[in-house]
Design an enzyme around this catalytic site. Structure first.
Site, mmCIF file in Angstrom:
data_model
loop_
_atom_site.group_PDB
_atom_site.id
_atom_site.type_symbol
_atom_site.label_atom_id
_atom_site.label_comp_id
_atom_site.label_asym_id
_atom_site.label_seq_id
_atom_site.Cartn_x
_atom_site.Cartn_y
_atom_site.Cartn_z
ATOM 1 N N ALA A 73 53.045 -65.854 53.204
ATOM 2 C CA ALA A 73 51.947 -65.709 54.155
ATOM 3 C C ALA A 73 52.331 -66.130 55.571
ATOM 4 O O ALA A 73 51.772 -65.621 56.538
ATOM 5 C CB ALA A 73 50.740 -66.512 53.679
ATOM 6 N N THR A 74 53.280 -67.048 55.706
ATOM 7 C CA THR A 74 53.704 -67.428 57.060
ATOM 8 C C THR A 74 54.283 -66.209 57.764
ATOM 9 O O THR A 74 53.946 -65.917 58.915
ATOM 10 C CB THR A 74 54.730 -68.576 57.009
ATOM 11 O OG1 THR A 74 54.065 -69.740 56.521
ATOM 12 C CG2 THR A 74 55.301 -68.875 58.386
ATOM 13 N N GLN A 181 43.937 -68.942 50.972
ATOM 14 C CA GLN A 181 43.163 -69.851 50.124
ATOM 15 C C GLN A 181 41.957 -69.158 49.494
ATOM 16 O O GLN A 181 41.369 -69.667 48.547
ATOM 17 C CB GLN A 181 42.684 -71.058 50.944
ATOM 18 C CG GLN A 181 43.808 -71.906 51.529
ATOM 19 C CD GLN A 181 44.601 -72.660 50.482
ATOM 20 O OE1 GLN A 181 44.132 -72.871 49.354
ATOM 21 N NE2 GLN A 181 45.807 -73.073 50.834
ATOM 22 N N SER A 201 49.456 -64.739 49.837
ATOM 23 C CA SER A 201 50.638 -65.418 49.323
ATOM 24 C C SER A 201 50.542 -65.457 47.799
ATOM 25 O O SER A 201 49.485 -65.759 47.256
ATOM 26 C CB SER A 201 50.678 -66.844 49.872
ATOM 27 O OG SER A 201 51.664 -67.573 49.208
ATOM 28 N N ALA A 202 51.647 -65.155 47.119
ATOM 29 C CA ALA A 202 51.605 -65.129 45.654
ATOM 30 C C ALA A 202 51.498 -66.525 45.045
ATOM 31 O O ALA A 202 50.797 -66.732 44.060
ATOM 32 C CB ALA A 202 52.852 -64.421 45.112
ATOM 33 N N HIS A 203 52.189 -67.492 45.661
ATOM 34 C CA HIS A 203 52.266 -68.792 44.978
ATOM 35 C C HIS A 203 50.982 -69.612 45.047
ATOM 36 O O HIS A 203 50.893 -70.674 44.433
ATOM 37 C CB HIS A 203 53.477 -69.605 45.464
ATOM 38 C CG HIS A 203 53.309 -70.264 46.796
ATOM 39 N ND1 HIS A 203 52.934 -71.582 46.910
ATOM 40 C CD2 HIS A 203 53.469 -69.810 48.051
ATOM 41 C CE1 HIS A 203 52.884 -71.900 48.201
ATOM 42 N NE2 HIS A 203 53.208 -70.831 48.907
ATOM 43 N N THR A 242 65.582 -55.387 51.504
ATOM 44 C CA THR A 242 65.482 -55.012 50.097
ATOM 45 C C THR A 242 64.302 -55.709 49.444
ATOM 46 O O THR A 242 64.103 -56.911 49.630
ATOM 47 C CB THR A 242 66.790 -55.403 49.364
ATOM 48 O OG1 THR A 242 67.851 -54.677 49.973
ATOM 49 C CG2 THR A 242 66.720 -55.090 47.885
ATOM 50 N N CYS A 328 49.430 -91.045 58.501
ATOM 51 C CA CYS A 328 50.638 -91.636 57.956
ATOM 52 C C CYS A 328 51.385 -90.697 57.030
ATOM 53 O O CYS A 328 52.540 -90.928 56.704
ATOM 54 C CB CYS A 328 50.291 -92.921 57.215
ATOM 55 S SG CYS A 328 49.715 -94.175 58.348
#
Lengths: 404, 131
Positions: A73-74, A181, A201-203, A242, A328
């Site tokens: 997605a990036t 999301q 995004s697949a993951h 590819t 943090c």
């Protein structure tokens, strides 16, 4: 029950075993290059890619010819913004987005600003929503693209995408949405929602890492993109390279599974999410929900535990894999920019924890998580000078802090 | 971020956590940091006025594990020391003791500041009493 418990489904999801099974032959037996048009190996690979493309298209109500596969997605976000900016720069140089988009959008916008494009960053309301009215008010004759995320990755707030899409249509401006999301969690239809470009995004939907897609509308209007990666002219010339055949097969299977169990799965996850929230707030005072009370993706729970710093909280509950908006946890010392832009004070942003539930989360895990969270917050509040002062009735805002 | 064993030990078993009577004439209270910055330390010392040494110390800290550990170490170290000796504790000593990474050095700075603030508070109380 296995420890630690994974409650960070916004960050990534495990590959579903069914997805993994579908992918495996494509590494060794069916290894052809989908662009090899002259032999059996290429043909089999190509037909697997075609099926994956069809499955991904169905997830968002698109046609398979409108799906461009990317590395994730990036890349999709970069391609959408930079590709449109370059292609349509004759028409205008203005883009509209929100201040709480993913960094893949914000950093790309910053890059475009260096290239003489101007970007308007809309501020969300306190629930994290961007209204269609705000988008409409920001559109100028020079606006070429609006990019608003479908659902936020920190607080899970769902945007009124259909209403924003309608405004963009009326004003003749292209509309991109980062649906990373939202996919598999809310119904998505590029037609009904007036979406011209959409990142996936697949993951994040139980598929493999390293594969994503950009939906690019072909009709009404036909959207054109300047490519970023040049080469063999793959993916209608918009993204050479590819094709990642096993990745595409896995992505396709993941999209199919997301649709197959859509309602029951999301209902179940939302029930567990509510069980977690109720368990926490019934036992702890001064806990605050970040995000929209109802317009929120099923697996998201983002909570500020006042007077307890987020990183120390995570340290005390190592059995839970969660994330925090506390400074943090990041390289910078600034707390979450998403919470900040929603108007959550830095003091509460430092105390926030994001729980992300998903397909494999169980009730047993949630009950364990509730116990762990409650015990850790209580222990750290006993150690917190702020909690002691608040209990004594001292208004913390009235104190002159030294800062650093 | 991976924590060192010592940070984890102080986080899980904080030494001298708690409060002293801030109104007692021989107790100094130092509170440094800010909620907006993500850490606030309160360090208290009880002074044996005959020997001018710190006979007890307590802390409460809102902050990350390193901030909690830094203040815990500070209370351990000031106990039994004279005020002058306590004032000579440097943040770099705490960095070394806990092997804090660069991004956590500000936690040790806060702990040093907290010791100084507690001593200043006690000295001011003493001055007021005389006047």
């Amino acid at each position: 029950m296995k420890l630690p418990i994974y409650l960070d489904y916004h960050a990534t999801t495990p590959v579903d075993p069914e997805v993994f099974r579908a992918m495996t032959p494509y590494f060794t037996e069916i290894f052809g290059n989908a662009s090899s048009r002259n032999h059996e190996f290429g043909w089999t690979a190509e037909s697997a890619v075609a099926q994956g493309r069809e499955q991904v298209a169905q997830l968002i109500g698109a046609s398979e010819r409108e799906i461009i596969f990317t590395s994730g997605a990036t890349e999709s976000d970069n391609l959408a913004l930079i590709g449109i900016a370059e292609m349509y720069q004759e028409r205008g140089n203005h883009l509209i987005t929100s201040s709480i988009e993913h960094k893949a959008i914000l950093d790309t916008c910053a890059y475009l600003e260096k290239k003489d494009f101007t970007v308007t960053y809309l501020q969300p309301d306190q629930t994290g929503q961007i209204s269609a009215e705000a988008v409409a008010a920001a559109i100028t004759p020079r606006t070429i693209l609006v990019s608003i995320m479908a659902a936020n990755n920190e607080v899970g707030t769902i945007n009124p995408i259909a209403a924003i899409g309608k405004v963009c249509k009326e004003r003749g401006v292209l509309f991109h949405t980062d649906a990373v999301q939202a996919a598999g969690r809310i119904p998505l239809s590029v037609e009904a929602m007036g979406i011209d470009l959409l990142s996936l995004s697949a993951h994040k939907i139980y598929g493999p890492k390293g594969i994503g897609a950009l939906y690019v509308r072909r009709r009404n209007p036909r959207v054109r993109l300047a490519p970023m990666i040049h080469g063999g002219g793959h993916e209608r010339g918009m993204r050479s390279g590819t094709l990642n055949v096993p990745g595409i097969v896995g992505f396709g299977k993941a999209a199919e599974l997301a649709l197959r169990n859509f309602e029951t799965e999301n209902k179940g996850i939302a029930l567990l999410r509510d069980r977690l929230w109720n368990g926490i707030r019934e036992q702890l005072d001064e806990v605050y929900l970040n995000g929209h009370p109802t317009e929120r993706v099923s697996g998201n729970l983002n909570v500020s535990f006042a007077y307890v710093e987020g990183e120390s909280l995570m340290m005390g509950m190592k059995e839970l894999a969660v994330s925090s908006g506390s400074a943090c946890t990041s390289a910078s010392l600034e707390p979450s920019y998403v919470l900040k832009n929603m108007g959550v004070g830095d003091d509460l942003a430092h105390t926030s924890i994001r729980f992300g539930l998903g397909r494999f989360t169980t009730a047993e895990e949630i009950d364990f998580a509730i116990k762990k969270v409650v015990a850790t917050v209580r222990r750290l509040r006993d150690l917190s000078p702020l909690y002691e002062m608040a209990k004594e009735g001292i208004d913390l805002k009235s104190i002159q802090w030294t800062g650093h | 971020m991976a924590y060192t064993k010592k940070v984890i030990d102080h986080y899980e078993n904080p030494r001298n956590a708690g409060s002293l009577d801030k109104n007692a004439p021989n107790v100094g209270t130092g509170m440094v940091g800010a909620p907006e910055c993500g850490d606030v330390m309160r360090l208290q010392i009880e002074i044996d006025e005959k020997t001018n040494t710190i006979k007890d110390a307590k802390f409460k800290t809102f902050g990350c594990g390193s901030a909690i550990a830094s203040s815990s170490v500070a209370t351990e170290w000031v106990k039994g020391k004279t005020l002058d000796e306590a004032l000579s504790i440097k943040n770099t000593d705490i960095v070394e003791e806990l092997s804090l990474p660069p991004i956590k050095i500000h936690c040790s700075v806060l702990a040093e500041d907290a010791i100084k603030a507690a001593i200043t508070d006690y000295m001011e109380k003493k001055k007021e009493k005389k006047e």
